[in-house]
Design a protein around this motif. Structure first.
Motif, PDB file in Angstrom:
ATOM      1  N   ASN A 134       0.832  -1.185   0.000  1.00 55.25           N
ATOM      2  CA  ASN A 134       0.000   0.000   0.000  1.00 55.25           C
ATOM      3  C   ASN A 134       0.875   1.245   0.000  1.00 55.25           C
ATOM      4  OD1 ASN A 134      -2.441  -1.395   0.063  1.00 55.25           O
ATOM      5  ND2 ASN A 134      -2.349  -1.616   2.298  1.00 55.25           N
ATOM      6  N   LYS A 135       0.651   2.096  -0.970  1.00 54.18           N
ATOM      7  CA  LYS A 135       1.436   3.317  -1.060  1.00 54.18           C
ATOM      8  C   LYS A 135       0.862   4.389  -0.136  1.00 54.18           C
ATOM      9  CE  LYS A 135       3.062   2.735  -5.828  1.00 54.18           C
ATOM     10  NZ  LYS A 135       3.166   3.392  -7.163  1.00 54.18           N
ATOM     11  N   THR A 136       1.742   5.231   0.356  1.00 49.29           N
ATOM     12  CA  THR A 136       1.317   6.376   1.161  1.00 49.29           C
ATOM     13  C   THR A 136       0.636   7.399   0.261  1.00 49.29           C
ATOM     14  OG1 THR A 136       3.168   6.058   2.682  1.00 49.29           O
ATOM     15  CG2 THR A 136       2.115   8.226   2.678  1.00 49.29           C
ATOM     16  N   LYS A 137      -0.543   7.833   0.673  1.00 48.01           N
ATOM     17  CA  LYS A 137      -1.287   8.815  -0.139  1.00 48.01           C
ATOM     18  C   LYS A 137      -0.765  10.218   0.193  1.00 48.01           C
ATOM     19  CE  LYS A 137      -5.372   7.275   1.245  1.00 48.01           C
ATOM     20  NZ  LYS A 137      -5.099   5.939   1.821  1.00 48.01           N
ATOM     21  N   LEU A 138      -0.135  10.836  -0.814  1.00 46.74           N
ATOM     22  CA  LEU A 138       0.409  12.180  -0.654  1.00 46.74           C
ATOM     23  C   LEU A 138      -0.426  13.141  -1.500  1.00 46.74           C
ATOM     24  CD1 LEU A 138       2.555  14.276   0.192  1.00 46.74           C
ATOM     25  CD2 LEU A 138       3.912  13.553  -1.782  1.00 46.74           C
ATOM     26  N   LEU A 139      -0.948  14.173  -0.874  1.00 45.73           N
ATOM     27  CA  LEU A 139      -1.734  15.189  -1.579  1.00 45.73           C
ATOM     28  C   LEU A 139      -0.983  16.518  -1.490  1.00 45.73           C
ATOM     29  CD1 LEU A 139      -4.255  16.268  -2.999  1.00 45.73           C
ATOM     30  CD2 LEU A 139      -5.356  16.473  -0.759  1.00 45.73           C
ATOM     31  N   VAL A 140      -0.739  17.119  -2.651  1.00 44.02           N
ATOM     32  CA  VAL A 140      -0.082  18.430  -2.726  1.00 44.02           C
ATOM     33  C   VAL A 140      -1.110  19.436  -3.218  1.00 44.02           C
ATOM     34  CG1 VAL A 140       1.809  19.774  -3.711  1.00 44.02           C
ATOM     35  CG2 VAL A 140       2.135  17.330  -3.241  1.00 44.02           C
TER      36      VAL A 140
ATOM     37  N   LYS B  67       8.462  22.143  -7.686  1.00 43.70           N
ATOM     38  CA  LYS B  67       9.816  21.775  -7.268  1.00 43.70           C
ATOM     39  C   LYS B  67       9.768  20.611  -6.285  1.00 43.70           C
ATOM     40  CE  LYS B  67      13.289  23.315  -8.107  1.00 43.70           C
ATOM     41  NZ  LYS B  67      14.365  22.902  -9.034  1.00 43.70           N
ATOM     42  N   LEU B  68       8.750  20.580  -5.416  1.00 44.05           N
ATOM     43  CA  LEU B  68       8.580  19.445  -4.501  1.00 44.05           C
ATOM     44  C   LEU B  68       8.397  18.154  -5.291  1.00 44.05           C
ATOM     45  CD1 LEU B  68       7.980  18.110  -1.729  1.00 44.05           C
ATOM     46  CD2 LEU B  68       5.593  18.762  -2.077  1.00 44.05           C
ATOM     47  N   LEU B  69       7.534  18.189  -6.315  1.00 41.98           N
ATOM     48  CA  LEU B  69       7.302  16.985  -7.119  1.00 41.98           C
ATOM     49  C   LEU B  69       8.584  16.534  -7.798  1.00 41.98           C
ATOM     50  CD1 LEU B  69       3.895  17.933  -8.798  1.00 41.98           C
ATOM     51  CD2 LEU B  69       4.270  16.635  -6.689  1.00 41.98           C
ATOM     52  N   GLU B  70       9.344  17.479  -8.348  1.00 41.03           N
ATOM     53  CA  GLU B  70      10.598  17.122  -9.011  1.00 41.03           C
ATOM     54  C   GLU B  70      11.585  16.510  -8.019  1.00 41.03           C
ATOM     55  OE1 GLU B  70      10.861  20.309 -12.709  1.00 41.03           O
ATOM     56  OE2 GLU B  70      11.742  20.856 -10.788  1.00 41.03           O
ATOM     57  N   ALA B  71      11.619  17.068  -6.814  1.00 37.80           N
ATOM     58  CA  ALA B  71      12.517  16.527  -5.795  1.00 37.80           C
ATOM     59  C   ALA B  71      12.111  15.111  -5.390  1.00 37.80           C
ATOM     60  CB  ALA B  71      12.527  17.448  -4.570  1.00 37.80           C
ATOM     61  N   LEU B  72      10.805  14.879  -5.274  1.00 36.15           N
ATOM     62  CA  LEU B  72      10.328  13.531  -4.934  1.00 36.15           C
ATOM     63  C   LEU B  72      10.662  12.534  -6.040  1.00 36.15           C
ATOM     64  CD1 LEU B  72       6.863  14.454  -3.392  1.00 36.15           C
ATOM     65  CD2 LEU B  72       8.791  13.433  -2.171  1.00 36.15           C
ATOM     66  N   VAL B  73      10.479  12.951  -7.284  1.00 37.64           N
ATOM     67  CA  VAL B  73      10.818  12.068  -8.412  1.00 37.64           C
ATOM     68  C   VAL B  73      12.308  11.752  -8.401  1.00 37.64           C
ATOM     69  CG1 VAL B  73      11.012  11.994 -10.929  1.00 37.64           C
ATOM     70  CG2 VAL B  73       8.874  12.725  -9.865  1.00 37.64           C
TER      71      VAL B  73
ATOM     72  N   ILE C 269       0.701   9.962  -5.495  1.00 40.04           N
ATOM     73  CA  ILE C 269       0.717  11.415  -5.413  1.00 40.04           C
ATOM     74  C   ILE C 269      -0.436  12.025  -6.200  1.00 40.04           C
ATOM     75  CG2 ILE C 269       2.092  13.503  -5.795  1.00 40.04           C
ATOM     76  CD1 ILE C 269       4.593  11.723  -5.750  1.00 40.04           C
ATOM     77  N   THR C 270      -1.164  12.926  -5.539  1.00 44.83           N
ATOM     78  CA  THR C 270      -2.239  13.687  -6.187  1.00 44.83           C
ATOM     79  C   THR C 270      -1.936  15.171  -6.008  1.00 44.83           C
ATOM     80  OG1 THR C 270      -3.844  11.952  -5.653  1.00 44.83           O
ATOM     81  CG2 THR C 270      -4.720  14.109  -6.266  1.00 44.83           C
ATOM     82  N   VAL C 271      -2.189  15.941  -7.056  1.00 43.41           N
ATOM     83  CA  VAL C 271      -1.904  17.375  -7.030  1.00 43.41           C
ATOM     84  C   VAL C 271      -3.176  18.144  -7.384  1.00 43.41           C
ATOM     85  CG1 VAL C 271      -0.499  19.242  -7.973  1.00 43.41           C
ATOM     86  CG2 VAL C 271       0.483  16.952  -7.712  1.00 43.41           C
ATOM     87  N   LEU C 272      -3.497  19.143  -6.565  1.00 41.98           N
ATOM     88  CA  LEU C 272      -4.615  20.043  -6.849  1.00 41.98           C
ATOM     89  C   LEU C 272      -4.063  21.374  -7.358  1.00 41.98           C
ATOM     90  CD1 LEU C 272      -7.161  19.687  -3.891  1.00 41.98           C
ATOM     91  CD2 LEU C 272      -7.582  19.241  -6.305  1.00 41.98           C
TER      92      LEU C 272
END
Length: 856
Positions: free
Chosen positions: A2-8, A17-23, A33-36
């Motif tokens: 089960n993956k951790t649900k991360l919402l940005v 930049k956060l998404l790029e750092a996570l990648v 990962i979900t982004v609004l």
């Protein structure tokens, strides 16, 4: 698993930049990962937002590489805004009615522009300067306006003023404080900054408190509104843009029980966590130790800290950020470092003012004069990198600190700090958090050029302020590693191409034999010979097949045609601007049919003919020359094509005659030899149908002239061109292209595209503008004269070749026979010929029989 649900929540520069750092951390396997994003498009570059008015599109400003979201399994929800956080249920509700669950939540909601409560602020024609949609609305309104006003004289206000200038509006800046940029510069810097900006045609009004916006008395377009000030004066205008500061987007915090500062901002700790350990806040919505950080670099640092925390790197912390900044506002260099206002107890200041050149520089040091506390630079900011590193790393000042900012007299030099004194952890690029250690590591891994170092580390790729220091570190570290950074083109010449060019020009050398006798050794090779041939052609413009030059040419130039895979050659006549008459089309069709050639219309708006054998080249070209065509130079390292749309002549969107301009440019620069091939294009409006921003030199029409772009290219590593100058008249445009092209020819390395040339040019496009526009080297007239010589001495190489019996002798397949090459085979496909494949050749030729004599 089960993956951790991360919402940005938020997909601005910091959220992305956060998404790029996570990648980069490989977090895709760990997180869902979900982004609004409440805007209609994903992340784009707000720092360079004003370039939208100079021709950049939303796509150009995008920060999203390729299919970033799909490639990394990130769900992006556009046009949907978070309206509530339910911490108990661990979900976020959106304006569209969705409920999105989370295990970890990151708020990257940014800020919103502050609009003072001025009566009339909601009238049509009143805007804020924040999103691309804002800019599109400003553009539409500006098209029917003459006067524009920016309320606010800070960083964003002056950026907005540039946007209004780019729209060719009479521009005013209204500021409540007594000077511009009150946070970054002091009174002395503010005076110089104001004068420089006013010299650029922007009217500055300080100490103005706007009471209301009412109907103006102006007639027609100008003066729709009047801004009434507290001192009884007023200012008439057609449009108003509010840029009076920002406020954090923290409206989700109160109802969710997240701590908020007295003056706004979501309170975070050293880990960028809120009072809920599963909720983080980063960027302009976050309040750290009572401070909102309104620059992108601290936001990027916060994003990296949160990425590290989410990936288990718990030692990563945010401890505040340096707010020093270097910008170019309306073309004026402005830099602020540390304690610019000398607020530290006991602080001492050194100041230098040159009112003639409009330069202001100030150092702030401690009471002992040993440590730098701050600085202000207006008009010139070359010292920014050195001073910033001195501040950040606590480096000792020289005995005479004032020498760091005073102009140099003859025989003196500026005090230098040793790069060895910089610790590995010294932050060189604050925008992308690149340390000296990271640069050194990239150099160890093989980055030996500035372009390679920028690509590997991202240093100097955002604001560019650290570029000179990155270059210094690269050269210093290569030397320290014993790497002899030689620009010698080959073993026969201990010189770079640029040095060879100057040796040839200054020494008036006109043959390769003379060049190698005077400055080289040996007989030359297939590297230095074509390089010398190109240099000689770029200076003297003699026919490349003269006996003294012919032996230097590569295969393509030797036969004035491109060699193809099966030993045949291509025929590519020039079709200037893509414009061709019906008679010209008929002539090309008849010739192609007569000689059985394959024909194709290219992306450069020409007609290529393939399949000609060597002996056929003069015969075909004689017919083409008789039909009015000339060499297209597709075989040379020279100008290839100038692509164009139909422009204002036919297109309902066109604002200038792009076809005429493209034809004039191509006819002017045809045959000009250069370090690499050059491609140009002219678009008749900002819709950019000619794709000018992908060319070495691109021209885009505006309602007031032409915008000029430099150093773009397609190919294996596509690069968008940089905007060089805006709204140029005809003569200025041609002058700048003359200078740019000749400066490139003089200074580029062998086979170096303009894109790589610019990326490796110390000082980058700012330096290039100084050389070309300001003529800082005093060579502008010389560059123009050199180009004028090439223009005046142009001759069609094929027209000259077919009338020279000695040249024609080389166009034979075999030196001792008039036979043609029997091994060239074609097959028919789609009604035309193409080279036979290896299997098709075997089937056609068959096996050669082995004959044996009887009795043996």
């Amino acid at each position: 698993m089960n993956k951790t649900k991360l919402l940005v929540v938020g997909n601005g520069m910091v959220g992305h930049k956060l998404l790029e750092a996570l990648v980069a951390e490989g977090a895709a396997a760990q997180f869902s990962i979900t982004v609004l994003c409440e805007e209609p498009r994903a992340a784009y570059d707000r720092v360079h937002l004003s370039e939208f008015f100079a021709g950049k599109s939303a796509a150009d400003l995008s920060l999203v590489q390729g299919n970033f979201f799909d490639d990394h399994g990130i769900q992006l929800h556009l046009r949907d805004k978070a309206v509530a956080i339910d911490r108990a249920a661990k979900l976020v509700r959106t304006a569209a009615g969705a409920e999105i669950p989370y295990d970890k939540l990151v708020l990257a909601t940014g800020s919103y522009p502050f609009v003072p409560p001025v009566p009339g602020k909601d009238r049509d024609g009143c805007f804020v300067y924040r999103t691309i949609e804002d800019l599109e609305a400003m553009t539409a309104w500006g098209a029917k306006s003459k006067i524009g006003v920016v309320i606010g004289g800070g960083l964003l206000g002056l950026e907005c003023a540039k946007a209004l200038k780019d729209m060719n509006l009479q521009t005013h800046v209204v500021e409540f404080a007594p000077r511009l940029m009150t946070v970054q510069v002091d009174d002395g810097g503010g005076r110089v900054l104001r004068k420089k900006i006013e010299q650029l045609g922007v009217t500055v009004h300080t100490q103005k408190n706007t009471l209301e916006i009412v109907d103006g008395a102006g007639l027609g377009v100008a003066g729709r509104y009047a801004m009434k000030f507290a001192d009884g004066s007023q200012l008439e205008t057609d449009m108003i843009v509010f840029s009076a500061g920002i406020r954090p987007r923290d409206e989700l915090a109160p109802h969710a029980g997240l701590n908020r500062g007295e003056r706004g901002g979501i309170v975070v700790d050293d880990y960028c966590r809120t009072n809920d350990p599963d909720i983080y806040a980063i960027g302009e919505c976050a309040l750290y130790q009572g401070r909102i950080y309104g620059l992108v670099a601290p936001g990027y640092q916060m994003a990296q800290v949160v990425a590290d925390q989410l990936c288990g790197k718990t030692e990563s912390r945010f401890s505040g950020a340096d707010m020093s900044t270097k910008l170019k506002l309306l073309g004026v260099d402005v830099a602020s470092i540390g304690d610019a206002h000398a607020a530290t107890k006991g602080a001492l200041s050194y100041s230098f003012v040159d009112e003639r050149k409009q330069v202001y520089k100030k150092l702030v040091v401690d009471e002992n004069g040993k440590q730098l506390l701050g600085a202000v630079l207006v008009g010139e900011a070359e010292e920014y990198g050195t001073l910033l590193q001195m501040l950040l790393n606590g480096m000792a000042l020289p005995d005479a600190p004032e020498m760091l900012i005073l102009p140099l007299s003859e025989g003196t030099s500026r005090p230098q700090f040793g790069l060895d004194a910089l610790p590995a952890g010294a932050q060189i690029c604050s925008c992308n958090n690149v340390s000296k250690g990271a640069l050194c590591k990239a150099i160890d891994e093989g980055c030996t050029t500035l372009g390679a170092l920028k690509k590997s580390t991202k240093a100097a790729t955002s604001c560019g302020g650290c570029g000179p220091l990155v270059t210094q570190i690269l050269k210093h570290e290569l030397k320290a590693r014993g790497v002899a950074v030689s620009n010698a083109i080959c073993e026969h010449f201990p010189y770079s191409r640029q040095e060879l060019f100057h040796l040839v020009k200054l020494g008036q050398i006109k043959t390769f034999d003379e060049l190698i006798t005077r400055h080289g050794k040996g007989r030359g090779c297939d590297i230095c010979k074509p390089t010398a041939a190109s240099i000689l052609a770029s200076i003297y413009n003699e026919h490349v097949l003269k006996p003294k030059h012919a032996k230097l040419q590569d295969t393509n130039d030797y036969y004035l045609a491109n060699l193809q895979k099966n030993g045949t050659y291509s025929i590519i006549p020039r079709v200037t601007g893509g414009e061709i008459t019906p008679d010209g089309l008929v002539a090309i069709g008849s010739i192609a049919k007569k000689y059985g050639l394959y024909t194709k219309i290219t992306g450069g708006q020409r007609i290529d003919m393939f399949g000609a054998q060597v002996h056929e080249l003069p015969l075909i070209w004689r017919e083409l020359v008789d039909a009015g065509f000339e060499s297209g130079h597709a075989y040379g390292k020279s100008l290839r094509t100038v692509k164009s749309c139909v422009g204002s002549t036919w297109c309902r969107y066109g604002v200038q005659d792009s076809v005429s301009m493209a034809i004039e440019i191509e006819n002017r620069y045809r045959g000009v030899r250069s370090p690499h091939k050059m491609k140009l294009a002219v678009s008749g409006c900002t819709r950019e149908c000619a794709e000018a921003q992908s060319k070495d030199f691109g021209v885009i029409a505006t309602e007031h002239g032409w915008n000029l772009y430099v150093a773009g290219n397609g190919g294996m590593k596509p690069r968008h061109a940089d905007l060089f100058a805006t709204d140029l008249d005809h003569d200025t445009l041609i002058k700048y292209i003359d200078r740019l092209m000749m400066f490139y020819i003089r200074t580029a390395d062998r086979l170096q595209r303009t894109s790589v040339w610019l990326e490796n040019l110390e000082g980058g496009i700012d330096y290039l503008r100084k050389v070309i526009v300001e003529d800082s080297l005093g060579i502008g007239a010389e560059l123009e004269a050199d180009m004028r010589h090439l223009v005046d001495t142009f001759e069609c190489e094929w027209k000259k070749a077919i009338n020279d019996p000695e040249v024609l002798k080389r166009f034979r397949t075999f030196v001792n026979s008039n036979e043609v090459d029997p091994n060239i085979l074609f097959v028919e496909e789609r009604g035309q010929i193409r080279p036979a494949s290896e299997e098709e050749r075997r089937m056609r030729i068959g096996n050669i029989p082995v004959v044996t004599e009887s009795g043996h």
